[in-house]
Motif scaffolding. Sequence first.
Motif, PDB file in Angstrom:
ATOM      1  N   PHE A 176      48.608  42.140  37.978  1.00 22.51           N
ATOM      2  CA  PHE A 176      48.894  41.555  36.490  1.00 22.51           C
ATOM      3  C   PHE A 176      48.241  40.187  36.528  1.00 22.51           C
ATOM      4  CE2 PHE A 176      53.127  44.321  36.250  1.00 22.51           C
ATOM      5  CZ  PHE A 176      52.221  45.191  36.034  1.00 22.51           C
ATOM      6  N   ALA A 177      48.352  39.235  37.522  1.00 22.00           N
ATOM      7  CA  ALA A 177      47.562  38.039  37.548  1.00 22.00           C
ATOM      8  C   ALA A 177      45.976  38.160  37.616  1.00 22.00           C
ATOM      9  CB  ALA A 177      48.028  37.265  38.648  1.00 22.00           C
ATOM     10  N   SER A 178      45.444  39.413  38.099  1.00 18.90           N
ATOM     11  CA  SER A 178      44.334  39.469  38.190  1.00 18.90           C
ATOM     12  C   SER A 178      43.547  39.843  36.936  1.00 18.90           C
ATOM     13  CB  SER A 178      43.664  40.448  39.307  1.00 18.90           C
ATOM     14  OG  SER A 178      43.881  40.295  40.527  1.00 18.90           O
ATOM     15  N   LEU A 179      44.369  40.731  36.269  1.00 20.12           N
ATOM     16  CA  LEU A 179      44.000  41.104  35.011  1.00 20.12           C
ATOM     17  C   LEU A 179      43.696  39.936  34.069  1.00 20.12           C
ATOM     18  CD1 LEU A 179      43.159  43.741  33.469  1.00 20.12           C
ATOM     19  CD2 LEU A 179      45.425  43.677  32.266  1.00 20.12           C
ATOM     20  N   HIS A 180      45.063  39.003  34.203  1.00 18.90           N
ATOM     21  CA  HIS A 180      44.879  37.883  33.167  1.00 18.90           C
ATOM     22  C   HIS A 180      43.822  37.118  33.497  1.00 18.90           C
ATOM     23  CE1 HIS A 180      47.837  34.824  31.144  1.00 18.90           C
ATOM     24  NE2 HIS A 180      46.407  34.450  30.884  1.00 18.90           N
ATOM     25  N   LYS A 181      43.464  36.876  34.763  1.00 21.15           N
ATOM     26  CA  LYS A 181      42.233  36.106  35.040  1.00 21.15           C
ATOM     27  C   LYS A 181      40.936  36.589  34.512  1.00 21.15           C
ATOM     28  CE  LYS A 181      43.400  33.653  39.358  1.00 21.15           C
ATOM     29  NZ  LYS A 181      43.464  33.859  40.752  1.00 21.15           N
ATOM     30  N   LEU A 182      40.853  37.851  34.816  1.00 25.08           N
ATOM     31  CA  LEU A 182      39.587  38.809  34.355  1.00 25.08           C
ATOM     32  C   LEU A 182      39.257  38.257  33.079  1.00 25.08           C
ATOM     33  CD1 LEU A 182      37.440  40.766  35.173  1.00 25.08           C
ATOM     34  CD2 LEU A 182      38.643  42.387  34.519  1.00 25.08           C
TER      35      LEU A 182
END
Length: 226
Positions: A176-182
């Motif tokens: 989820f953190a990666s999606l937010h960063k992306l």
Amino acid sequence: MSLLEEKLEFILSRIAAAHQRAGRTDNLPRLVAVSKKQPAELIREAWDAGQTIFGESRVQEAQAKIPQLPSGIEWHFIGHLQSNKVRKALPLFSLFHSVDSLDLARDIDRIAAELGLFPKVLLEINVSGESTKFGFRPEQLERDLEDLLGLNRLEILGLMTMAPFSEDPETARPVFASLHKLREKIQDNHRLNLPELSMGMSGDFEVAIEEGATLVRVGTAIFGER
Ligand SMILES: *Cc1c(COP(=O)(O)O)cnc(C)c1O
């Protein structure tokens, strides 16, 4: 209060608590009640209890249920959409969470033009790289984004992902953190506004909210096993 009403209230209170815990000051994440494989009567009961957004993953099933239910319901499509179902699906749903390839996006764009529609969509991202999952790999999205943005009929509102299945919701946090960063990265690089992040299901929606989800898709925790 019915059991379903109680479950809904409980999920809504957990959504609010996770949002507060994360120190977020934006709007509360919206609950998409995932009603796939659930009968129309149960969906009506949830609607009567105040739930307005429902998620379906099969066009044919939704086509059968939607006419039996109140027209005020906001239907979201959350499954893998086959190209040959796009024409039927477009008029039924107010948000498509799961646009998972450039080819599908082109089909939706073309058919939306024929039907005079401007569908709202999210791009599904395969963050974890599992080969069984649909979705753009993050590096593929970077390559396809300009083409996607050229599809004038599509109103691209954000990103969606599914975390790998796990008993432990913390496993999903880095996904989820990666999606937010992306999302932040492509907003900056392409001067876009992508307000929606659709992430989190029954087992991990609180973690998703802590990581910025604006839409959570919860089925089992509301309706029970399918
Ligand atoms: C079925 C489904 C959900 C809901 O899963 P639960 O574990 O029942 O909450 C959420 N998102 C997608 C894409 C689904 O297919």
